[in-house]
Design a protein around this motif. Structure first.
Motif, PDB file in Angstrom:
ATOM      1  N   LEU A   2       0.836  -1.186   0.000  1.00 49.63           N
ATOM      2  CA  LEU A   2       0.000   0.000   0.000  1.00 49.63           C
ATOM      3  C   LEU A   2       0.878   1.246   0.000  1.00 49.63           C
ATOM      4  O   LEU A   2       1.804   1.352   0.796  1.00 49.63           O
ATOM      5  N   ILE A   3       0.565   2.156  -0.918  1.00 47.72           N
ATOM      6  CA  ILE A   3       1.333   3.398  -0.993  1.00 47.72           C
ATOM      7  C   ILE A   3       0.385   4.546  -0.683  1.00 47.72           C
ATOM      8  O   ILE A   3      -0.728   4.598  -1.211  1.00 47.72           O
ATOM      9  N   GLY A   4       0.782   5.449   0.165  1.00 43.84           N
ATOM     10  CA  GLY A   4      -0.028   6.613   0.513  1.00 43.84           C
ATOM     11  C   GLY A   4       0.667   7.888   0.077  1.00 43.84           C
ATOM     12  O   GLY A   4       1.866   7.905  -0.183  1.00 43.84           O
ATOM     13  N   GLY A   5      -0.115   8.910  -0.038  1.00 39.90           N
ATOM     14  CA  GLY A   5       0.468  10.182  -0.425  1.00 39.90           C
ATOM     15  C   GLY A   5      -0.520  11.307  -0.175  1.00 39.90           C
ATOM     16  O   GLY A   5      -1.662  11.076   0.209  1.00 39.90           O
ATOM     17  N   VAL A   6      -0.068  12.490  -0.410  1.00 33.94           N
ATOM     18  CA  VAL A   6      -0.903  13.673  -0.227  1.00 33.94           C
ATOM     19  C   VAL A   6      -1.232  14.231  -1.602  1.00 33.94           C
ATOM     20  O   VAL A   6      -0.331  14.465  -2.411  1.00 33.94           O
ATOM     21  N   LEU A   7      -2.517  14.419  -1.860  1.00 38.08           N
ATOM     22  CA  LEU A   7      -2.940  14.971  -3.140  1.00 38.08           C
ATOM     23  C   LEU A   7      -2.967  16.491  -3.048  1.00 38.08           C
ATOM     24  O   LEU A   7      -3.358  17.054  -2.032  1.00 38.08           O
ATOM     25  N   PRO A   8      -2.565  17.188  -4.104  1.00 35.71           N
ATOM     26  CA  PRO A   8      -2.584  18.657  -4.073  1.00 35.71           C
ATOM     27  C   PRO A   8      -4.022  19.178  -4.019  1.00 35.71           C
ATOM     28  O   PRO A   8      -4.866  18.770  -4.819  1.00 35.71           O
ATOM     29  N   ILE A   9      -4.296  20.076  -3.074  1.00 32.45           N
ATOM     30  CA  ILE A   9      -5.677  20.527  -2.875  1.00 32.45           C
ATOM     31  C   ILE A   9      -6.202  21.378  -4.023  1.00 32.45           C
ATOM     32  O   ILE A   9      -7.405  21.520  -4.179  1.00 32.45           O
ATOM     33  N   ALA A  10      -5.340  21.931  -4.843  1.00 31.89           N
ATOM     34  CA  ALA A  10      -5.823  22.683  -6.004  1.00 31.89           C
ATOM     35  C   ALA A  10      -6.398  21.732  -7.055  1.00 31.89           C
ATOM     36  O   ALA A  10      -7.312  22.097  -7.784  1.00 31.89           O
ATOM     37  N   LEU A  11      -5.887  20.507  -7.124  1.00 35.09           N
ATOM     38  CA  LEU A  11      -6.337  19.546  -8.132  1.00 35.09           C
ATOM     39  C   LEU A  11      -7.372  18.566  -7.613  1.00 35.09           C
ATOM     40  O   LEU A  11      -8.118  17.973  -8.394  1.00 35.09           O
ATOM     41  N   ALA A  13      -9.905  19.242  -4.966  1.00 30.56           N
ATOM     42  CA  ALA A  13     -10.351  20.320  -4.085  1.00 30.56           C
ATOM     43  C   ALA A  13     -11.580  19.979  -3.264  1.00 30.56           C
ATOM     44  O   ALA A  13     -12.500  19.330  -3.743  1.00 30.56           O
ATOM     45  N   GLY A  14     -11.590  20.496  -2.055  1.00 32.02           N
ATOM     46  CA  GLY A  14     -12.805  20.526  -1.259  1.00 32.02           C
ATOM     47  C   GLY A  14     -13.584  21.778  -1.649  1.00 32.02           C
ATOM     48  O   GLY A  14     -13.065  22.674  -2.333  1.00 32.02           O
ATOM     49  N   GLY A  15     -14.824  21.850  -1.230  1.00 30.06           N
ATOM     50  CA  GLY A  15     -15.667  22.981  -1.591  1.00 30.06           C
ATOM     51  C   GLY A  15     -15.088  24.326  -1.196  1.00 30.06           C
ATOM     52  O   GLY A  15     -15.105  25.268  -1.971  1.00 30.06           O
ATOM     53  N   HIS A  16     -14.552  24.420   0.015  1.00 33.99           N
ATOM     54  CA  HIS A  16     -14.016  25.706   0.463  1.00 33.99           C
ATOM     55  C   HIS A  16     -12.831  26.130  -0.403  1.00 33.99           C
ATOM     56  O   HIS A  16     -12.745  27.286  -0.814  1.00 33.99           O
ATOM     57  N   ASN A  17     -11.928  25.194  -0.675  1.00 32.71           N
ATOM     58  CA  ASN A  17     -10.752  25.536  -1.484  1.00 32.71           C
ATOM     59  C   ASN A  17     -11.117  25.954  -2.899  1.00 32.71           C
ATOM     60  O   ASN A  17     -10.477  26.820  -3.477  1.00 32.71           O
ATOM     61  N   TYR A  18     -12.148  25.339  -3.476  1.00 35.38           N
ATOM     62  CA  TYR A  18     -12.499  25.677  -4.853  1.00 35.38           C
ATOM     63  C   TYR A  18     -13.426  26.886  -4.935  1.00 35.38           C
ATOM     64  O   TYR A  18     -13.168  27.825  -5.665  1.00 35.38           O
ATOM     65  N   PHE A  19     -14.538  26.865  -4.173  1.00 34.32           N
ATOM     66  CA  PHE A  19     -15.556  27.900  -4.326  1.00 34.32           C
ATOM     67  C   PHE A  19     -15.254  29.183  -3.556  1.00 34.32           C
ATOM     68  O   PHE A  19     -15.631  30.264  -3.989  1.00 34.32           O
ATOM     69  N   VAL A  20     -14.608  29.095  -2.418  1.00 31.17           N
ATOM     70  CA  VAL A  20     -14.363  30.274  -1.583  1.00 31.17           C
ATOM     71  C   VAL A  20     -12.941  30.797  -1.785  1.00 31.17           C
ATOM     72  O   VAL A  20     -12.747  31.934  -2.214  1.00 31.17           O
ATOM     73  N   SER A  21     -11.945  29.980  -1.493  1.00 29.79           N
ATOM     74  CA  SER A  21     -10.550  30.422  -1.642  1.00 29.79           C
ATOM     75  C   SER A  21     -10.147  30.534  -3.110  1.00 29.79           C
ATOM     76  O   SER A  21      -9.240  31.280  -3.445  1.00 29.79           O
ATOM     77  N   GLN A  22     -10.789  29.764  -3.959  1.00 28.84           N
ATOM     78  CA  GLN A  22     -10.523  29.750  -5.408  1.00 28.84           C
ATOM     79  C   GLN A  22      -9.056  29.501  -5.712  1.00 28.84           C
ATOM     80  O   GLN A  22      -8.455  30.140  -6.572  1.00 28.84           O
ATOM     81  N   LEU A  23      -8.478  28.540  -5.005  1.00 31.72           N
ATOM     82  CA  LEU A  23      -7.063  28.227  -5.163  1.00 31.72           C
ATOM     83  C   LEU A  23      -6.738  27.782  -6.588  1.00 31.72           C
ATOM     84  O   LEU A  23      -5.801  28.286  -7.210  1.00 31.72           O
ATOM     85  N   ALA A  24      -7.499  26.830  -7.129  1.00 31.04           N
ATOM     86  CA  ALA A  24      -7.225  26.334  -8.483  1.00 31.04           C
ATOM     87  C   ALA A  24      -7.351  27.456  -9.516  1.00 31.04           C
ATOM     88  O   ALA A  24      -6.515  27.578 -10.416  1.00 31.04           O
ATOM     89  N   GLN A  25      -8.395  28.292  -9.366  1.00 30.38           N
ATOM     90  CA  GLN A  25      -8.610  29.373 -10.322  1.00 30.38           C
ATOM     91  C   GLN A  25      -7.447  30.360 -10.282  1.00 30.38           C
ATOM     92  O   GLN A  25      -6.986  30.831 -11.326  1.00 30.38           O
ATOM     93  N   ARG A  26      -6.983  30.701  -9.082  1.00 32.29           N
ATOM     94  CA  ARG A  26      -5.884  31.659  -8.956  1.00 32.29           C
ATOM     95  C   ARG A  26      -4.583  31.104  -9.533  1.00 32.29           C
ATOM     96  O   ARG A  26      -3.736  31.859  -9.987  1.00 32.29           O
ATOM     97  N   ARG A  27      -4.458  29.786  -9.526  1.00 31.41           N
ATOM     98  CA  ARG A  27      -3.244  29.159 -10.062  1.00 31.41           C
ATOM     99  C   ARG A  27      -3.401  28.791 -11.535  1.00 31.41           C
ATOM    100  O   ARG A  27      -2.475  28.277 -12.145  1.00 31.41           O
ATOM    101  N   GLY A  28      -4.590  29.026 -12.088  1.00 29.30           N
ATOM    102  CA  GLY A  28      -4.833  28.703 -13.492  1.00 29.30           C
ATOM    103  C   GLY A  28      -4.917  27.215 -13.759  1.00 29.30           C
ATOM    104  O   GLY A  28      -4.593  26.748 -14.846  1.00 29.30           O
ATOM    105  N   GLU A  29      -5.368  26.453 -12.759  1.00 30.90           N
ATOM    106  CA  GLU A  29      -5.452  24.992 -12.893  1.00 30.90           C
ATOM    107  C   GLU A  29      -6.915  24.540 -12.890  1.00 30.90           C
ATOM    108  O   GLU A  29      -7.778  25.186 -12.308  1.00 30.90           O
TER     109      GLU A  29
END
Length: 126
Positions: A2-11, A13-29
């Motif tokens: 089993l391999i674990g890892g951390v997924l980038p939150i911009a790619l 995303a949870g609702g807050h990161n996408y709709f409120v913080s708009q992290l992906a949009q600000r990074r153009g992703e």
């Protein structure tokens, strides 16, 4: 194994990161997935947010109701958008109230015509 890892939150995303913080949009992703987290309106609110982001597929009838639609382009004076001396709380309130009066008039017209009003973008002073 089993391999674990951390997924980038911009790619991934949870609702807050996408709709409120708009992290992906600000990074153009464009995220691979958006998880709709807590929303005050429950499932209807989540669908609304997904529709606004163009992540929800509706049948054509949703966008072309038999009653018809009413749209308008807000007419906001430049003095309210960029007041002399910069935006202050009172200017922000005046800006929002000006736009709300236009929305109220548009709602009355849509009601009188039996149409559905498509709300325009509202400009916030801050």
């Amino acid at each position: 194994k089993l391999i674990g890892g951390v997924l980038p939150i911009a790619l991934f995303a949870g609702g807050h990161n996408y709709f409120v913080s708009q992290l992906a949009q600000r990074r153009g992703e464009m995220p691979y997935s958006v998880h709709t987290t807590f929303q005050y309106s429950g499932a209807p609110g989540k669908r609304h947010r997904l529709r606004e982001a163009m992540f929800w597929e509706d049948p054509a009838e949703y966008y072309e109701p038999k009653e018809g639609l009413l749209t308008y382009i807000p007419d906001v004076p430049e003095r309210l958008l960029h007041p002399p001396g910069g935006m202050r709380t009172t200017g922000h309130i005046e800006l929002i109230n000006f736009q709300l009066r236009q929305i109220r008039s548009a709602l009355a017209l849509a009601h009188a015509l039996g149409r559905i009003l498509v709300l325009p973008r509202v400009v916030c002073g801050y």
